[in-house]
Design an enzyme around this catalytic site. Structure first.
Site, PDB file in Angstrom:
ATOM      1  N   ASP A   1      -0.281   5.116   1.052  1.00 36.21           N
ATOM      2  CA  ASP A   1      -0.608   6.089   2.094  1.00 36.21           C
ATOM      3  C   ASP A   1      -0.643   5.443   3.475  1.00 36.21           C
ATOM      4  O   ASP A   1      -1.353   4.460   3.694  1.00 36.21           O
ATOM      5  CB  ASP A   1      -1.962   6.742   1.806  1.00 36.21           C
TER       6      ASP A   1
ATOM      7  N   ASP B   1       0.874  -1.165   0.000  1.00 40.39           N
ATOM      8  CA  ASP B   1       0.000   0.000   0.000  1.00 40.39           C
ATOM      9  C   ASP B   1       0.919   1.224   0.000  1.00 40.39           C
ATOM     10  O   ASP B   1       2.138   1.090   0.186  1.00 40.39           O
ATOM     11  CB  ASP B   1      -0.885  -0.026   1.244  1.00 40.39           C
TER      12      ASP B   1
END
Length: 230
Positions: free
Chosen positions: A14, A12
Protein backbone atom coordinates in the site's frame (compact mmCIF):
# COMPACT_ATOMS: atom_id res chain seq x y z
CA UNK A 1 27.06 7.50 -0.99
CA UNK A 2 27.71 3.77 -0.66
CA UNK A 3 25.35 0.97 0.28
CA UNK A 4 25.74 -2.71 1.06
CA UNK A 5 25.17 -5.22 -1.73
CA UNK A 6 21.91 -7.16 -1.45
CA UNK A 7 20.55 -10.29 -3.11
CA UNK A 8 16.83 -10.18 -2.21
CA UNK A 9 14.23 -7.39 -2.32
CA UNK A 10 11.11 -7.06 -0.15
CA UNK A 11 8.34 -4.67 -1.19
CA UNK A 12 5.65 -3.03 0.88
CA UNK A 13 2.32 -2.85 -1.00
CA UNK A 14 0.00 0.00 0.00
CA UNK A 15 1.36 3.37 -1.05
CA UNK A 16 4.43 1.81 -2.66
CA UNK A 17 3.16 -0.62 -5.32
CA UNK A 18 -0.49 0.50 -5.39
CA UNK A 19 -2.01 3.93 -4.80
CA UNK A 20 -4.24 3.18 -1.85
CA UNK A 21 -3.21 5.60 0.88
CA UNK A 22 -5.51 8.37 -0.33
CA UNK A 23 -8.46 5.95 -0.03
CA UNK A 24 -7.39 4.87 3.46
CA UNK A 25 -7.17 8.53 4.49
CA UNK A 26 -10.65 9.15 3.11
CA UNK A 27 -12.11 6.14 4.92
CA UNK A 28 -10.46 6.97 8.24
CA UNK A 29 -11.44 10.64 7.95
CA UNK A 30 -15.07 9.67 7.35
CA UNK A 31 -15.12 7.22 10.27
CA UNK A 32 -13.70 9.93 12.54
CA UNK A 33 -16.17 12.53 11.21
CA UNK A 34 -19.11 10.21 11.91
CA UNK A 35 -18.25 10.64 15.61
CA UNK A 36 -17.54 14.36 15.31
CA UNK A 37 -13.77 13.83 15.37
CA UNK A 38 -10.94 14.90 13.05
CA UNK A 39 -8.39 12.52 11.52
CA UNK A 40 -5.37 14.83 11.38
CA UNK A 41 -1.84 14.57 9.98
CA UNK A 42 -0.28 13.61 13.31
CA UNK A 43 -2.63 10.64 13.67
CA UNK A 44 -2.19 9.69 10.02
CA UNK A 45 1.58 9.43 10.47
CA UNK A 46 1.15 7.25 13.57
CA UNK A 47 -1.16 4.87 11.70
CA UNK A 48 0.68 4.76 8.36
CA UNK A 49 1.93 1.22 7.65
CA UNK A 50 0.41 -0.44 10.74
CA UNK A 51 -1.61 -3.69 10.54
CA UNK A 52 -5.38 -3.35 10.69
CA UNK A 53 -5.91 -4.27 14.38
CA UNK A 54 -3.25 -1.73 15.36
CA UNK A 55 -4.80 0.89 13.06
CA UNK A 56 -8.09 0.37 14.90
CA UNK A 57 -6.50 0.51 18.35
CA UNK A 58 -4.58 3.71 17.66
CA UNK A 59 -7.56 5.44 16.04
CA UNK A 60 -9.99 4.49 18.82
CA UNK A 61 -7.61 5.62 21.58
CA UNK A 62 -6.42 8.81 19.90
CA UNK A 63 -9.93 9.94 18.93
CA UNK A 64 -11.65 8.49 22.02
CA UNK A 65 -14.22 6.70 19.85
CA UNK A 66 -17.13 4.99 21.66
CA UNK A 67 -16.77 1.69 19.75
CA UNK A 68 -14.87 -1.57 20.14
CA UNK A 69 -11.98 -2.60 17.94
CA UNK A 70 -14.14 -5.26 16.26
CA UNK A 71 -16.85 -2.69 15.50
CA UNK A 72 -14.28 -0.33 14.03
CA UNK A 73 -12.72 -3.07 11.90
CA UNK A 74 -16.08 -4.22 10.57
CA UNK A 75 -16.81 -0.75 9.18
CA UNK A 76 -13.22 -0.16 8.08
CA UNK A 77 -12.87 -3.46 6.18
CA UNK A 78 -16.27 -3.09 4.52
CA UNK A 79 -15.28 0.34 3.21
CA UNK A 80 -11.86 -0.91 2.06
CA UNK A 81 -13.48 -3.79 0.19
CA UNK A 82 -15.88 -1.36 -1.52
CA UNK A 83 -13.41 1.36 -2.47
CA UNK A 84 -10.15 -0.47 -3.15
CA UNK A 85 -11.22 -2.97 -5.79
CA UNK A 86 -9.02 -1.51 -8.53
CA UNK A 87 -6.26 0.82 -7.30
CA UNK A 88 -3.75 2.10 -9.84
CA UNK A 89 -0.10 1.08 -9.70
CA UNK A 90 2.37 3.64 -8.36
CA UNK A 91 4.81 5.19 -10.87
CA UNK A 92 7.74 2.88 -11.54
CA UNK A 93 6.29 -0.09 -9.66
CA UNK A 94 5.63 -2.36 -12.64
CA UNK A 95 8.93 -1.45 -14.29
CA UNK A 96 10.97 -2.30 -11.19
CA UNK A 97 9.15 -5.53 -10.29
CA UNK A 98 9.37 -6.84 -13.86
CA UNK A 99 13.05 -5.83 -14.10
CA UNK A 100 14.06 -7.66 -10.92
CA UNK A 101 12.02 -10.74 -11.86
CA UNK A 102 13.54 -10.79 -15.33
CA UNK A 103 17.02 -10.78 -13.78
CA UNK A 104 16.04 -13.55 -11.35
CA UNK A 105 16.39 -11.39 -8.24
CA UNK A 106 14.23 -13.03 -5.53
CA UNK A 107 11.37 -10.66 -4.62
CA UNK A 108 8.52 -10.79 -2.12
CA UNK A 109 5.85 -8.56 -0.54
CA UNK A 110 5.51 -7.74 3.16
CA UNK A 111 2.20 -5.93 3.63
CA UNK A 112 0.31 -5.03 6.79
CA UNK A 113 -2.94 -5.81 4.96
CA UNK A 114 -5.10 -8.82 5.76
CA UNK A 115 -5.01 -11.60 3.15
CA UNK A 116 -8.62 -11.07 1.97
CA UNK A 117 -8.01 -7.35 1.60
CA UNK A 118 -4.76 -7.95 -0.30
CA UNK A 119 -6.56 -10.23 -2.77
CA UNK A 120 -9.28 -7.64 -3.40
CA UNK A 121 -6.76 -4.84 -3.94
CA UNK A 122 -4.59 -6.87 -6.33
CA UNK A 123 -7.32 -8.69 -8.31
CA UNK A 124 -6.75 -6.50 -11.39
CA UNK A 125 -2.97 -6.78 -11.13
CA UNK A 126 -2.67 -10.56 -10.77
CA UNK A 127 -0.02 -10.90 -13.47
CA UNK A 128 2.30 -8.44 -11.73
CA UNK A 129 1.78 -9.86 -8.23
CA UNK A 130 2.34 -13.40 -9.54
CA UNK A 131 5.97 -12.42 -10.12
CA UNK A 132 6.63 -12.30 -6.37
CA UNK A 133 7.90 -15.49 -4.77
CA UNK A 134 5.55 -14.97 -1.81
CA UNK A 135 3.37 -12.38 -0.08
CA UNK A 136 3.22 -12.03 3.71
CA UNK A 137 0.03 -10.38 5.04
CA UNK A 138 0.81 -9.01 8.48
CA UNK A 139 -2.76 -8.60 9.74
CA UNK A 140 -3.63 -12.27 9.25
CA UNK A 141 -0.35 -14.25 9.11
CA UNK A 142 -0.01 -16.29 12.34
CA UNK A 143 3.79 -16.07 12.27
CA UNK A 144 3.75 -12.26 12.35
CA UNK A 145 3.31 -11.69 16.09
CA UNK A 146 3.84 -7.92 16.06
CA UNK A 147 3.09 -5.46 13.25
CA UNK A 148 5.28 -2.72 11.83
CA UNK A 149 7.30 -0.96 13.26
CA UNK A 150 8.33 -4.29 14.82
CA UNK A 151 10.72 -6.33 12.62
CA UNK A 152 8.58 -9.50 12.63
CA UNK A 153 7.01 -9.26 9.16
CA UNK A 154 10.36 -8.67 7.46
CA UNK A 155 12.09 -11.53 9.25
CA UNK A 156 9.19 -13.88 8.41
CA UNK A 157 9.26 -12.69 4.81
CA UNK A 158 13.02 -13.29 4.48
CA UNK A 159 12.68 -16.76 6.02
CA UNK A 160 10.24 -17.84 3.29
CA UNK A 161 12.69 -17.43 0.44
CA UNK A 162 14.01 -20.91 -0.45
CA UNK A 163 17.61 -19.99 0.42
CA UNK A 164 16.66 -18.19 3.67
CA UNK A 165 18.95 -15.17 3.18
CA UNK A 166 20.54 -13.34 6.06
CA UNK A 167 18.54 -10.15 6.81
CA UNK A 168 21.58 -8.07 5.85
CA UNK A 169 21.22 -9.43 2.29
CA UNK A 170 17.66 -8.07 1.98
CA UNK A 171 16.61 -4.63 0.82
CA UNK A 172 13.19 -3.31 1.84
CA UNK A 173 11.23 -0.76 -0.22
CA UNK A 174 8.66 1.17 1.83
CA UNK A 175 6.49 4.28 1.77
CA UNK A 176 5.84 4.36 5.54
CA UNK A 177 8.24 5.37 8.34
CA UNK A 178 6.80 2.56 10.50
CA UNK A 179 7.84 0.10 7.81
CA UNK A 180 11.33 1.57 7.57
CA UNK A 181 11.75 1.31 11.34
CA UNK A 182 10.68 -2.33 11.18
CA UNK A 183 13.08 -3.10 8.33
CA UNK A 184 16.01 -1.44 10.09
CA UNK A 185 15.17 -3.31 13.31
CA UNK A 186 15.29 -6.53 11.26
CA UNK A 187 18.84 -5.67 10.18
CA UNK A 188 17.91 -4.73 6.61
CA UNK A 189 18.59 -1.67 4.49
CA UNK A 190 15.45 0.32 3.70
CA UNK A 191 14.59 2.65 0.84
CA UNK A 192 11.78 5.07 1.72
CA UNK A 193 9.50 6.51 -0.97
CA UNK A 194 7.35 8.72 1.25
CA UNK A 195 4.23 10.76 0.73
CA UNK A 196 5.07 14.46 0.86
CA UNK A 197 3.28 14.67 4.24
CA UNK A 198 5.94 12.53 5.93
CA UNK A 199 8.00 14.80 8.17
CA UNK A 200 11.76 15.12 7.68
CA UNK A 201 12.44 13.70 11.14
CA UNK A 202 10.56 10.50 10.27
CA UNK A 203 12.62 10.01 7.12
CA UNK A 204 15.96 9.82 8.93
CA UNK A 205 16.05 6.07 9.74
CA UNK A 206 15.89 5.23 6.01
CA UNK A 207 19.02 4.09 4.20
CA UNK A 208 17.91 6.13 1.19
CA UNK A 209 14.93 8.43 0.51
CA UNK A 210 13.48 8.77 -3.01
CA UNK A 211 10.61 10.76 -4.48
CA UNK A 212 9.47 7.87 -6.67
CA UNK A 213 10.32 4.29 -7.58
CA UNK A 214 11.21 5.77 -10.97
CA UNK A 215 14.28 7.22 -9.25
CA UNK A 216 15.48 3.89 -7.85
CA UNK A 217 18.87 2.76 -9.17
CA UNK A 218 19.25 -1.00 -8.52
CA UNK A 219 23.00 -0.90 -9.10
CA UNK A 220 23.47 1.18 -5.91
CA UNK A 221 22.72 -2.01 -4.00
CA UNK A 222 24.59 -4.40 -6.30
CA UNK A 223 21.50 -5.35 -8.31
CA UNK A 224 21.29 -5.48 -12.12
CA UNK A 225 20.96 -1.94 -13.53
CA UNK A 226 18.17 -0.81 -15.83
CA UNK A 227 19.10 -0.52 -19.47
CA UNK A 228 17.47 1.19 -22.43
CA UNK A 229 15.30 -1.86 -23.09
CA UNK A 230 13.58 -1.80 -19.69
Amino acid sequence: MSFEKVTHVIFDMDGLLIESESIYNKILSEIAASFGKVYDLQLKLRILGTPEPETARIAIEALNLPITRDEFLKVYRQRVDEELTNPVLMPGAQRLVEHLHKHKVPIAVATSSAEDSMKIKTQHHKKLFSLFHHIVCGSTDPEVKHGKPAPDIFLVCASRFPDKPDPSSCLVLEDAPNGVRGARAAGMQAVLVPNEDVLEELRKPATLVLKSLLDFKPELFGLPPFNDCN
